[in-house]
Motif scaffolding. Sequence first.
Motif, PDB file in Angstrom:
ATOM      1  N   LEU A 245     -46.823  30.162 -39.157  1.00 17.41           N
ATOM      2  CA  LEU A 245     -46.135  31.402 -39.532  1.00 17.41           C
ATOM      3  C   LEU A 245     -47.036  32.275 -40.399  1.00 17.41           C
ATOM      4  O   LEU A 245     -47.087  33.494 -40.231  1.00 17.41           O
ATOM      5  CB  LEU A 245     -44.832  31.077 -40.257  1.00 17.41           C
ATOM      6  N   ASN A 246     -47.784  31.663 -41.316  1.00 10.61           N
ATOM      7  CA  ASN A 246     -48.719  32.411 -42.145  1.00 10.61           C
ATOM      8  C   ASN A 246     -49.749  33.136 -41.271  1.00 10.61           C
ATOM      9  O   ASN A 246     -50.044  34.318 -41.494  1.00 10.61           O
ATOM     10  CB  ASN A 246     -49.417  31.481 -43.131  1.00 10.61           C
ATOM     11  N   ALA A 247     -50.277  32.439 -40.267  1.00 14.08           N
ATOM     12  CA  ALA A 247     -51.236  33.075 -39.360  1.00 14.08           C
ATOM     13  C   ALA A 247     -50.581  34.238 -38.613  1.00 14.08           C
ATOM     14  O   ALA A 247     -51.167  35.322 -38.495  1.00 14.08           O
ATOM     15  CB  ALA A 247     -51.793  32.052 -38.369  1.00 14.08           C
ATOM     16  N   LEU A 248     -49.373  34.027 -38.118  1.00 10.32           N
ATOM     17  CA  LEU A 248     -48.685  35.073 -37.355  1.00 10.32           C
ATOM     18  C   LEU A 248     -48.370  36.296 -38.213  1.00 10.32           C
ATOM     19  O   LEU A 248     -48.437  37.433 -37.749  1.00 10.32           O
ATOM     20  CB  LEU A 248     -47.401  34.524 -36.742  1.00 10.32           C
ATOM     21  N   LEU A 249     -48.037  36.061 -39.481  1.00  7.04           N
ATOM     22  CA  LEU A 249     -47.658  37.169 -40.366  1.00  7.04           C
ATOM     23  C   LEU A 249     -48.852  37.916 -40.934  1.00  7.04           C
ATOM     24  O   LEU A 249     -48.770  39.121 -41.192  1.00  7.04           O
ATOM     25  CB  LEU A 249     -46.806  36.642 -41.527  1.00  7.04           C
ATOM     26  N   HIS A 250     -49.971  37.235 -41.153  1.00  8.51           N
ATOM     27  CA  HIS A 250     -51.062  37.846 -41.917  1.00  8.51           C
ATOM     28  C   HIS A 250     -52.370  38.039 -41.162  1.00  8.51           C
ATOM     29  O   HIS A 250     -53.295  38.645 -41.696  1.00  8.51           O
ATOM     30  CB  HIS A 250     -51.326  37.022 -43.174  1.00  8.51           C
TER      31      HIS A 250
ATOM     32  N   ASP B  35     -57.214  31.494 -36.909  1.00 12.28           N
ATOM     33  CA  ASP B  35     -56.712  32.730 -36.310  1.00 12.28           C
ATOM     34  C   ASP B  35     -57.811  33.776 -36.272  1.00 12.28           C
ATOM     35  O   ASP B  35     -58.890  33.572 -36.813  1.00 12.28           O
ATOM     36  CB  ASP B  35     -55.470  33.228 -37.057  1.00 12.28           C
ATOM     37  N   ASN B  36     -57.504  34.897 -35.633  1.00 14.54           N
ATOM     38  CA  ASN B  36     -58.471  35.974 -35.479  1.00 14.54           C
ATOM     39  C   ASN B  36     -58.335  37.042 -36.563  1.00 14.54           C
ATOM     40  O   ASN B  36     -58.836  38.147 -36.407  1.00 14.54           O
ATOM     41  CB  ASN B  36     -58.338  36.612 -34.090  1.00 14.54           C
ATOM     42  N   GLY B  37     -57.686  36.700 -37.664  1.00 13.29           N
ATOM     43  CA  GLY B  37     -57.499  37.657 -38.753  1.00 13.29           C
ATOM     44  C   GLY B  37     -58.805  37.962 -39.465  1.00 13.29           C
ATOM     45  O   GLY B  37     -59.812  37.274 -39.271  1.00 13.29           O
ATOM     46  N   PRO B  38     -58.787  38.997 -40.300  1.00 12.21           N
ATOM     47  CA  PRO B  38     -60.011  39.433 -40.972  1.00 12.21           C
ATOM     48  C   PRO B  38     -60.471  38.476 -42.081  1.00 12.21           C
ATOM     49  O   PRO B  38     -61.593  38.582 -42.549  1.00 12.21           O
ATOM     50  CB  PRO B  38     -59.626  40.794 -41.558  1.00 12.21           C
ATOM     51  N   GLY B  39     -59.616  37.546 -42.483  1.00 11.57           N
ATOM     52  CA  GLY B  39     -59.984  36.649 -43.570  1.00 11.57           C
ATOM     53  C   GLY B  39     -59.917  37.352 -44.915  1.00 11.57           C
ATOM     54  O   GLY B  39     -59.543  38.521 -45.012  1.00 11.57           O
TER      55      GLY B  39
ATOM     56  N   ALA C 213     -61.383  36.384 -54.859  1.00  2.44           N
ATOM     57  CA  ALA C 213     -60.816  37.667 -55.265  1.00  2.44           C
ATOM     58  C   ALA C 213     -59.308  37.598 -55.474  1.00  2.44           C
ATOM     59  O   ALA C 213     -58.700  38.543 -55.954  1.00  2.44           O
ATOM     60  CB  ALA C 213     -61.139  38.733 -54.220  1.00  2.44           C
ATOM     61  N   VAL C 214     -58.710  36.473 -55.126  1.00  2.00           N
ATOM     62  CA  VAL C 214     -57.265  36.308 -55.278  1.00  2.00           C
ATOM     63  C   VAL C 214     -56.982  35.810 -56.690  1.00  2.00           C
ATOM     64  O   VAL C 214     -57.577  34.824 -57.137  1.00  2.00           O
ATOM     65  CB  VAL C 214     -56.718  35.300 -54.239  1.00  2.00           C
ATOM     66  N   PRO C 215     -56.073  36.491 -57.419  1.00  3.83           N
ATOM     67  CA  PRO C 215     -55.762  36.043 -58.781  1.00  3.83           C
ATOM     68  C   PRO C 215     -55.192  34.627 -58.781  1.00  3.83           C
ATOM     69  O   PRO C 215     -54.485  34.227 -57.853  1.00  3.83           O
ATOM     70  CB  PRO C 215     -54.712  37.035 -59.282  1.00  3.83           C
ATOM     71  N   ALA C 216     -55.519  33.888 -59.813  1.00  2.00           N
ATOM     72  CA  ALA C 216     -54.994  32.525 -59.948  1.00  2.00           C
ATOM     73  C   ALA C 216     -53.487  32.570 -60.129  1.00  2.00           C
ATOM     74  O   ALA C 216     -52.954  33.479 -60.775  1.00  2.00           O
ATOM     75  CB  ALA C 216     -55.629  31.836 -61.142  1.00  2.00           C
TER      76      ALA C 216
END
Length: 109
Positions: A49-54, A80-84, A89-92
């Motif tokens: 679901l995470n792959a499908l949503l993002h 998945d083929n998402g941009p990654g 860079a993601v806050p803790a």
Amino acid sequence: MLLVILKLSFLGDSTLPAVGGGLDEFLAPLSATSEVRFDVRVAVFEAVLNALLHAGSEGEVAATLELTVDGDWIVATVTDNGPGFDPGAVPAPPALAAVCVVPTAGASS
């Protein structure tokens, strides 16, 4: 030894039932408890679901689910083929989150 048991490729959100069917087929021959089966299903559905949503726009997401058994461990890999993104860079999070690792029946602690 890593044994590939199931590999599914899918496009868009219409394939969630196929993932469920593939999971049933994958889990059937394993001697896992009902709790382990439930945990594996929840973890895999969340990852898919995470792959499908993002990963991209609706209908443009291409993803692969690979389920393997490595000794006493079930390993689910979703690509998945998402941009990654840059994890640095993601806050803790406010508190450390636990990672769920689910052993198959007979795994030693």
